[in-house]
Enzyme design. Structure first.
Site, short mmCIF file in Angstrom:
data_model
loop_
_atom_site.label_atom_id
_atom_site.label_comp_id
_atom_site.label_asym_id
_atom_site.label_seq_id
_atom_site.Cartn_x
_atom_site.Cartn_y
_atom_site.Cartn_z
N THR A 51 -45.56 3.47 85.91
CA THR A 51 -46.86 4.01 85.48
C THR A 51 -47.54 3.01 84.55
O THR A 51 -46.93 2.03 84.13
CB THR A 51 -46.68 5.35 84.69
OG1 THR A 51 -45.80 5.12 83.59
CG2 THR A 51 -46.12 6.47 85.55
N ASP A 111 -31.79 4.58 82.98
CA ASP A 111 -32.07 4.28 81.58
C ASP A 111 -32.01 2.78 81.32
O ASP A 111 -30.93 2.19 81.24
CB ASP A 111 -31.07 5.03 80.69
CG ASP A 111 -31.36 4.80 79.22
OD1 ASP A 111 -32.42 4.21 78.91
OD2 ASP A 111 -30.54 5.23 78.39
N ALA A 112 -33.18 2.18 81.17
CA ALA A 112 -33.26 0.72 80.96
C ALA A 112 -32.58 0.29 79.68
O ALA A 112 -32.24 -0.88 79.52
CB ALA A 112 -34.73 0.29 80.92
N LEU A 139 -41.87 -0.91 78.57
CA LEU A 139 -41.28 0.42 78.37
C LEU A 139 -42.05 1.17 77.29
O LEU A 139 -42.46 0.58 76.29
CB LEU A 139 -39.82 0.31 77.93
CG LEU A 139 -38.81 -0.29 78.90
CD1 LEU A 139 -37.42 -0.27 78.27
CD2 LEU A 139 -38.80 0.46 80.22
N ALA A 140 -42.25 2.45 77.49
CA ALA A 140 -42.75 3.33 76.44
C ALA A 140 -41.90 4.58 76.52
O ALA A 140 -41.92 5.28 77.52
CB ALA A 140 -44.22 3.66 76.64
N TYR A 225 -50.45 -3.21 70.90
CA TYR A 225 -51.79 -2.70 70.65
C TYR A 225 -52.10 -2.88 69.17
O TYR A 225 -51.21 -2.78 68.32
CB TYR A 225 -51.89 -1.22 71.05
CG TYR A 225 -53.28 -0.68 70.84
CD1 TYR A 225 -54.34 -1.17 71.61
CD2 TYR A 225 -53.55 0.26 69.87
CE1 TYR A 225 -55.64 -0.72 71.40
CE2 TYR A 225 -54.84 0.72 69.65
CZ TYR A 225 -55.87 0.22 70.42
OH TYR A 225 -57.15 0.67 70.21
N TYR A 235 -51.59 3.95 63.85
CA TYR A 235 -51.08 3.00 64.83
C TYR A 235 -50.58 1.71 64.18
O TYR A 235 -49.40 1.58 63.90
CB TYR A 235 -52.10 2.73 65.97
CG TYR A 235 -51.36 2.19 67.17
CD1 TYR A 235 -51.02 3.02 68.24
CD2 TYR A 235 -50.88 0.88 67.19
CE1 TYR A 235 -50.25 2.54 69.28
CE2 TYR A 235 -50.11 0.40 68.23
CZ TYR A 235 -49.81 1.23 69.28
OH TYR A 235 -49.04 0.76 70.31
N LEU A 274 -55.98 2.59 76.47
CA LEU A 274 -56.29 3.27 77.74
C LEU A 274 -55.52 4.57 77.85
O LEU A 274 -54.46 4.73 77.23
CB LEU A 274 -55.88 2.37 78.90
CG LEU A 274 -56.84 1.22 79.20
CD1 LEU A 274 -56.25 0.31 80.25
CD2 LEU A 274 -58.17 1.76 79.69
N VAL A 275 -56.03 5.48 78.65
CA VAL A 275 -55.34 6.74 78.88
C VAL A 275 -54.08 6.47 79.70
O VAL A 275 -54.18 6.00 80.84
CB VAL A 275 -56.22 7.73 79.67
CG1 VAL A 275 -55.52 9.09 79.77
CG2 VAL A 275 -57.59 7.87 79.05
P1 NAI Z 1 -46.44 4.63 80.33
O1 NAI Z 1 -45.95 5.90 79.71
O2 NAI Z 1 -47.51 4.74 81.35
O3 NAI Z 1 -45.22 3.82 81.01
C1 NAI Z 1 -43.94 3.79 80.45
C2 NAI Z 1 -42.95 3.24 81.47
O4 NAI Z 1 -41.66 3.15 80.84
C3 NAI Z 1 -42.75 4.12 82.72
O5 NAI Z 1 -42.56 3.29 83.85
C4 NAI Z 1 -41.46 4.87 82.42
O6 NAI Z 1 -40.75 5.31 83.56
C5 NAI Z 1 -40.70 3.77 81.69
N1 NAI Z 1 -39.59 4.26 80.87
C6 NAI Z 1 -39.64 5.07 79.78
N2 NAI Z 1 -38.39 5.26 79.29
C7 NAI Z 1 -37.54 4.54 80.07
C8 NAI Z 1 -36.14 4.33 80.07
N3 NAI Z 1 -35.34 4.86 79.16
N4 NAI Z 1 -35.61 3.55 81.06
C9 NAI Z 1 -36.40 2.99 82.01
N5 NAI Z 1 -37.74 3.14 82.03
C10 NAI Z 1 -38.29 3.91 81.08
O7 NAI Z 1 -46.87 3.70 79.10
P2 NAI Z 1 -47.94 2.53 78.90
O8 NAI Z 1 -49.06 3.08 78.11
O9 NAI Z 1 -48.20 1.79 80.14
O10 NAI Z 1 -47.13 1.60 77.88
C11 NAI Z 1 -46.44 0.43 78.26
C12 NAI Z 1 -46.51 -0.58 77.12
O11 NAI Z 1 -47.88 -0.94 76.91
C13 NAI Z 1 -45.98 -0.01 75.79
O12 NAI Z 1 -45.32 -1.04 75.09
C14 NAI Z 1 -47.27 0.35 75.07
O13 NAI Z 1 -47.11 0.37 73.66
C15 NAI Z 1 -48.16 -0.78 75.52
N6 NAI Z 1 -49.60 -0.57 75.35
C16 NAI Z 1 -50.21 0.60 75.74
C17 NAI Z 1 -51.56 0.80 75.51
C18 NAI Z 1 -52.26 2.07 75.91
O14 NAI Z 1 -53.35 2.32 75.42
N7 NAI Z 1 -51.71 2.86 76.81
C19 NAI Z 1 -52.38 -0.24 74.84
C20 NAI Z 1 -51.67 -1.46 74.58
C21 NAI Z 1 -50.32 -1.59 74.78
#
Ligand code: NAI
Length: 395
Positions: A51, A111-112, A139-140, A225, A235, A274-275
Site C-alpha cells: 500500500t 512480519d518483516a 514499513l509503517a 516526513y 509529528y 498524503l492520505v
Molecule cells: P502504509 O500504511 O500505506 O504502508 C505500510 C506498509 O507496511 C504496508 O505495505 C504494510 O503491509 C507494511 N507493513 C506494516 N507492518 C509490517 C510488518 N510487520 N511486516 C511487513 N510489512 C509490514 O504507509 P505509508 O504512508 O505508505 O508509509 C510508508 C512510509 O512512508 C513510512 O515510513 C511513512 O512514515 C512514510 N511517509 C508517509 C507519508 C504520508 O503522508 N503517508 C509522508 C512521508 C513519509
C-alpha cells in the site's frame, strides 16, 4: 458478496478486490504515461510493498524501469464473510499485471521485523535474482516484536515534553474540534523509535550484505516526513519525529557502510503528506492534508503516492540525474508541499476552519474520496452493487 465501505473512525474494515485492482491499474497507467526511466533499478526489494508509498515505489520500479521486484508486506487474507485487507488485493493485481508484462514478481506476506522472514527473503533473492540493486524501506507499523528480545514495542503518536492542543477533524463525521494530547512517557518514546526508527532497516541491510545479495552500486532508500510548523508538536518534534531522526541516523550508517564496502548509497527521501492508512491515524494531520489538497489542486501541483514516487525515481534517483540533497543530506520530494506560498495559504486557512465551513475552506471531500480509494471504493467502472468474489489466492 456485495462489498460496501464500512468506515470505523480512521479505518475502513472492508475492501473491494476489483476496486483495489482498478486503483493499482490507475497507478500503473500513470507510470507508463510518464515514459521509461533510464538507467533505473533492475532488481528491487520493497519492504512495505502492498500500500501507500511502498506500493507506488514497486509499481514505478516495475513499470518505469522494467524491474524484477520482491515485495514484503503484512496483510490479512479474506476470511469467511470478510474481505481481505486492501494490500492483499493490491498485490494480487500488481503481480498479475507485472507477470503479464513479462516481469518477475514475488511476494512475502509476513512480519518483516522477524529474523526468519529476512532469511526467507534473502534465500529467495539468492535463488531467483542473485542480487538486488535497490532496497526500498517503506514499513509503517503500529507495533514491532523485537527479533532479539521478543519484546513487543508499540508506537504512539504523541508530543514530547509538553501537551499539545490544536484543531483536528473527524474525517468520517466532518467535525472539527480541539484535541489535547498529553506528552509521551520515556518508555513510549523508546517504543516508538524501536518500531518506526532505523534499527530494522539496518538489520535488513546486514542480512542482505552478509548473504552477498547486494549488487555493486546498490541503493537503499527509506521515507520520512517533516511538514509545516503547525504539525511539528505531533509529528516532527513528537514521538514519530524522534523515530524518524533515528531512521536518518540509520541512513548515515548504512550509507557509510555501503560506500566502505564498495556498494552505492543510502539516503532518506522526505515525501509529501498524503492520505494513506498510516497517515489517517495521526491526529491533526488529516485536517492539514485536507487544506493542503485544496491549495495544491488549485495550483495544479497536487500529486498522489504514485506521482511522488515516479518523480523521485525519474528526477532524483535515476534517468541520469544526481541526487539533490538538503542541508541535512535528505532528498526532498515534499518540495512542492513546502513552497512558501503554499504554506502561507495553509497558515491563513488553518485558524479559520470550523465544522460549518470545513467543506468550503478545505478539500475534505477529496480527502474522503482518496481515503475510500485506499480500500478500493469510488473507482470508475466498478459496479459496487454487484456480487464480488473476496476470496482470491496470492499468486
Ligand atoms: P502504509 O500504511 O500505506 O504502508 C505500510 C506498509 O507496511 C504496508 O505495505 C504494510 O503491509 C507494511 N507493513 C506494516 N507492518 C509490517 C510488518 N510487520 N511486516 C511487513 N510489512 C509490514 O504507509 P505509508 O504512508 O505508505 O508509509 C510508508 C512510509 O512512508 C513510512 O515510513 C511513512 O512514515 C512514510 N511517509 C508517509 C507519508 C504520508 O503522508 N503517508 C509522508 C512521508 C513519509
Amino acid at each position: 458478496m456485495v462489498i460496501k465501505p464500512k468506515v470505523r473512525g480512521f479505518v475502513c474494515v472492508t475492501s473491494h478486490p476489483a476496486g483495489c485492482a482498478a486503483h493499482v491499474a490507475e497507478q500503473i497507467a500513470h507510470v507508463r504515461a510518464c515514459g521509461p526511466i533510464k538507467d533505473g533499478p533492475r532488481k528491487v526489494l520493497v519492504l512495505g510493498a502492498s500500500t501507500g508509498y511502498g506500493l507506488a515505489s514497486r509499481i514505478t520500479a516495475a513499470f518505469g524501469s522494467g524491474a524484477a521486484t520482491v515485495g514484503v508486506f503484512f496483510e490479512r487474507p479474506s476470511e469467511e464473510g470478510r474481505p481481505a485487507t486492501p494490500g492483499w488485493y493490491n498485490t494480487i493485481a500488481f503481480t498479475q499485471a507485472a507477470r503479464a508484462a513479462g516481469l518477475y514478481a514475488r511476494n512475502f506476506n509476513g512480519d518483516a521485523f522477524s529474523a526468519a522472514l529476512k532469511q526467507e527473503v534473502v534465500a529467495a533473492i539468492r535463488a531467483d535474482l542473485g542480487q538486488v540493486d535497490l532496497v526500498v524501506y517503506s514499513l509503517a507499523s503500529p507495533r514491532r516484536t523485537h527479533p532479539a528480545t521478543g519484546v513487543v514495542h508499540k508506537s504512539v503518536l504523541k508530543p514530547v515534553g509538553t501537551s499539545y492542543t490544536n484543531k483536528t477533524v473527524d474525517t468520517d463525521k466532518g467535525l472539527v474540534s480541539d484535541i489535547t494530547i498529553g506528552p509521551a512517557t520515556d518508555a513510549e518514546i523508546a517504543d516508538t523509535t524501536a518500531t518506526m526508527g532505523g534499527e530494522d532497516w539496518e538489520l535488513w541491510m546486514d542480512a542482505l550484505e552478509a548473504a552477498g545479495v547486494l549488487a555493486p552500486g546498490a541503493t537503499a532508500v527509506a521515507y520520512s516526513y517533516i511538514g509545516p510548523e503547525v504539525t511539528w508538536p505531533i509529528y516532527k518534534n513528537g514521538t514519530i519525529g524522534l523515530a524518524k531522526n533515528d531512521l536518518e541516523r540509520a541512513a548515515s550508517r548504512i550509507d557509510a557502510r555501503l560506500k566502505a564496502h564498495g556498494y552505492g548509497r543510502a539516503f532518506i527521501s522526505v515525501n509529501k503528506a498524503l492520505v494513506t492508512q498510516a497517515s489517517s491515524a495521526i491526529p491533526v494531520v488529516p485536517l492539514y492534508i485536507s487544506i493542503l489538497y485544496k491549495i495544491m489542486k488549485a495550483r495544479g501541483t497536487h500529486e498522489g503516492c504514485i506521482g511522488q514516487m515516479q518523480r523521485l525515481f525519474a528526477t532524483q534517483m535515476f534517468n541520469g540525474n544526481p541526487l539533490t540533497f538538503d542541508d541535512a543530506g535528505r532528498v526532498r520530494v515534499d518540495d512542492w508541499e513546502m513552497r512558501a506560498e503554499v504554506q502561507a495559504e495553509v497558515a491563513q486557512i488553518w485558524p479559520q476552519v470550523t465544522t460549518e465551513n470545513l467543506a468550503a475552506l478545505t478539500d475534505i471531500a477529496g480527502y474522503r474520496a482518496e481515503f475510500l480509494k485506499l480500500f478500493g471504493f469510488g473507482l470508475a467502472g466498478i459496479n459496487y452493487d454487484a456480487e464480488a468474489e473476496p476470496h482470491i489466492a496470492m499468486p
